[in-house]
Scaffold this motif. Structure first.
Motif, PDB file in Angstrom:
ATOM      1  N   LYS A 181       0.833  -1.201   0.000  1.00 17.09           N
ATOM      2  CA  LYS A 181       0.000   0.000   0.000  1.00 17.09           C
ATOM      3  C   LYS A 181       0.875   1.262   0.000  1.00 17.09           C
ATOM      4  CE  LYS A 181      -3.911   2.050   2.300  1.00 17.09           C
ATOM      5  NZ  LYS A 181      -4.792   2.188   3.377  1.00 17.09           N
ATOM      6  N   LEU A 182       1.937   1.211   0.781  1.00 18.34           N
ATOM      7  CA  LEU A 182       2.837   2.362   0.860  1.00 18.34           C
ATOM      8  C   LEU A 182       3.557   2.573  -0.478  1.00 18.34           C
ATOM      9  CD1 LEU A 182       3.737   4.439   2.975  1.00 18.34           C
ATOM     10  CD2 LEU A 182       5.688   3.003   3.476  1.00 18.34           C
ATOM     11  N   ALA A 183       4.019   1.471  -1.076  1.00 16.64           N
ATOM     12  CA  ALA A 183       4.725   1.575  -2.357  1.00 16.64           C
ATOM     13  C   ALA A 183       3.788   2.170  -3.421  1.00 16.64           C
ATOM     14  CB  ALA A 183       5.232   0.206  -2.788  1.00 16.64           C
ATOM     15  N   ALA A 184       2.508   1.730  -3.419  1.00 15.91           N
ATOM     16  CA  ALA A 184       1.547   2.251  -4.398  1.00 15.91           C
ATOM     17  C   ALA A 184       1.288   3.733  -4.149  1.00 15.91           C
ATOM     18  CB  ALA A 184       0.240   1.455  -4.318  1.00 15.91           C
ATOM     19  N   ALA A 185       1.208   4.107  -2.873  1.00 18.15           N
ATOM     20  CA  ALA A 185       0.947   5.517  -2.537  1.00 18.15           C
ATOM     21  C   ALA A 185       2.125   6.397  -2.960  1.00 18.15           C
ATOM     22  CB  ALA A 185       0.674   5.658  -1.049  1.00 18.15           C
ATOM     23  N   VAL A 186       3.343   5.879  -2.752  1.00 12.04           N
ATOM     24  CA  VAL A 186       4.538   6.647  -3.131  1.00 12.04           C
ATOM     25  C   VAL A 186       4.555   6.840  -4.651  1.00 12.04           C
ATOM     26  CG1 VAL A 186       7.063   6.560  -3.262  1.00 12.04           C
ATOM     27  CG2 VAL A 186       5.899   5.966  -1.122  1.00 12.04           C
ATOM     28  N   LYS A 187       4.212   5.760  -5.372  1.00 13.86           N
ATOM     29  CA  LYS A 187       4.200   5.827  -6.830  1.00 13.86           C
ATOM     30  C   LYS A 187       3.165   6.866  -7.294  1.00 13.86           C
ATOM     31  CE  LYS A 187       4.272   2.719 -10.698  1.00 13.86           C
ATOM     32  NZ  LYS A 187       3.625   1.549 -11.221  1.00 13.86           N
ATOM     33  N   GLU A 188       1.995   6.812  -6.687  1.00 19.02           N
ATOM     34  CA  GLU A 188       0.912   7.731  -7.040  1.00 19.02           C
ATOM     35  C   GLU A 188       1.328   9.178  -6.756  1.00 19.02           C
ATOM     36  OE1 GLU A 188      -1.913   6.837  -8.503  1.00 19.02           O
ATOM     37  OE2 GLU A 188      -2.656   8.920  -8.467  1.00 19.02           O
ATOM     38  N   GLN A 189       1.977   9.364  -5.623  1.00 20.99           N
ATOM     39  CA  GLN A 189       2.380  10.715  -5.237  1.00 20.99           C
ATOM     40  C   GLN A 189       3.443  11.289  -6.165  1.00 20.99           C
ATOM     41  OE1 GLN A 189       2.770  11.698  -0.956  1.00 20.99           O
ATOM     42  NE2 GLN A 189       4.882  12.104  -1.473  1.00 20.99           N
TER      43      GLN A 189
END
Ligand code: HAM
Length: 398
Positions: free
Chosen positions: A292-300
């Motif tokens: 979830k964190l990796a996806a959020a970082v990518k999105e950001q």
């Protein structure tokens, strides 16, 4: 991590602030308690002043609030994200520098604030995808112990020493605790074994239960916290498996502002701090949270538009357009030096762009490519801004 911290703190109506990284050493000597003073990164500055890199934020907060309280409407709900320094023995979960999120409420004596603050702490951890199987908030109350010490007729000057011993229980051999507690050891161990309770702690659990958060908390009177200024509710957050150091800790410190202002300002306060180091360890261990964190970082980090410069003669035109798009708030990137077109498209993909704008032979038309559908359209430069705006309006609402 910081983005999540900020987002959830704001969801609870907290506003961001920060204080200085360097403070007078006396501020901690007087207020934080012996353990932190041993860990200070301190030195004498060029003006012969004794100063320290901040090991925690709470004394600074109390100092600032005492000096400026009239400028703010109560209760104050403040959060801060910053770097802290402790000259600790480096080990897993404890480093010499770390970041903390601090959330504090000043000017609220009601118990509702204690519940609100613990709920915030839980919700921050939930926002990372952590569940009640991953972490637990162990809650306690210093008043439970001060009432007990009062009954035991222990003089108030010795309370702090007993509280510090209880805090170290679990990190020190039982015999050492026993020796330090002397004749209090029997009654204290009996409370540990029975698992002490109080009406106040039960109400805390009920208040969190009403929000559906009871599964995240346990009463544990062995928690008293190492810092000297706490007066009431105290809590620490641990991983359920019990393998890591504390993720967060806090509590009520109703007398600190009055003490720091020598009685000029008296204001109840409570707060907690969450560190990045142990939370990072827990997130790395939990697959769902890590993803979830990796996806959020990518999105950001995603950009909206990548501008492909296929013909160097068009670079100036492209830059004019890029400036205009950025002025409108789009995230735009492009190659700083000449590059093969295929490579520019690869960069666009890896940067997560939604569309590319190609400046080449088609000029004064620009080729707009939707990277998700691969669809391409030729748009005149005059119509380009409208066309881009329409694309993002449609894709935002989809
Ligand atoms: P603390 O328990 O000393 O509380 O620190 C809070 C959190 O910061 C800890 O639970 C831990 O995650 C992290 N932390 C502390 N020291 C280190 C270190 N050396 N390396 C890595 N992480 C660390 C306070 O600082 C209080 N001022 C909290 C507070 C705010 N109370 C009221 N308002």
């Amino acid at each position: 991590m910081f983005a999540r911290w900020r987002e959830v703190a704001r969801r609870y109506g907290f506003v961001e602030w920060d204080g200085p990284v360097l403070e007078s050493t006396d501020l901690y000597r007087k207020k934080s308690g012996a353990e932190i003073v041993d860990q200070l990164f301190n030195f004498t500055d060029k003006g012969e002043r004794e100063v320290s890199m901040r090991p925690e934020l709470t004394p600074t907060l109390a100092r600032v609030v005492a000096a400026h309280e009239r400028s703010f409407k109560k209760p104050l709900k403040w959060f801060s994200i910053g770097q802290f320094f402790r000259y600790e023995k480096q080990q897993r979960g404890r480093l010499r520098e770390h970041y903390q999120l601090n959330c504090d409420v000043m000017g609220a004596s009601d118990f509702a604030a204690d519940i609100e603050l613990i709920a915030l702490c839980i919700d921050i951890l939930r926002s990372f995808g952590l569940t009640e199987e991953d972490f637990v908030v162990r809650m306690s109350d210093r008043e439970f112990w001060t009432d007990f010490l009062h009954q035991q007729k222990l003089p108030a000057e010795r309370w702090e020493e007993v509280l510090q011993t209880i805090d170290k229980f679990g990190r020190e051999p039982r015999e050492k605790t026993e020796e330090k507690l002397g004749k209090l050891a029997g009654p204290v161990f009996s409370i540990f074994d029975k698992g002490g309770r109080s009406g106040k702690l039960d109400r805390l659990v009920d208040g969190l239960g009403a929000r559906g958060l009871a599964g995240f908390v346990d009463i544990d009177v062995k928690i008293v916290r190492g810092l000297a200024y706490y007066t009431g509710t105290v809590f620490e957050v641990f991983d359920r498996a019990g393998k890591l150091r504390a993720i967060a800790g806090g509590g009520r410190y109703d007398n600190l502002i009055a003490q720091l202002s020598e009685g000029a300002v008296s204001m109840p306060a409570l707060g907690f701090a969450m560190g990045d180091v142990v939370l990072g360890e827990l997130l790395r261990e939990r697959t769902a949270a890590r993803e979830k964190l990796a996806a959020a970082v990518k999105e950001q980090n995603k950009i909206d538009i990548y501008v492909v410069i296929a013909k160097e003669q068009r670079r100036a035109d492209a830059l004019e357009q890029i400036q205009e798009l950025r002025d409108r708030g789009y995230r735009v990137d492009y190659p700083l030096t000449p590059e093969k077109v295929a490579r520019q498209f690869q960069t666009a993909e890896s940067a997560g762009a939604s569309i590319t704008l190609l400046y080449g032979d088609e000029w004064p038309q620009v080729k707009v490519k939707n990277l998700a559908t691969r669809q391409e359209t030729l748009v005149t430069t005059e119509a380009l801004l409208d066309s881009v705006a329409k694309f993002f309006r449609v894709s935002d609402s989809a």
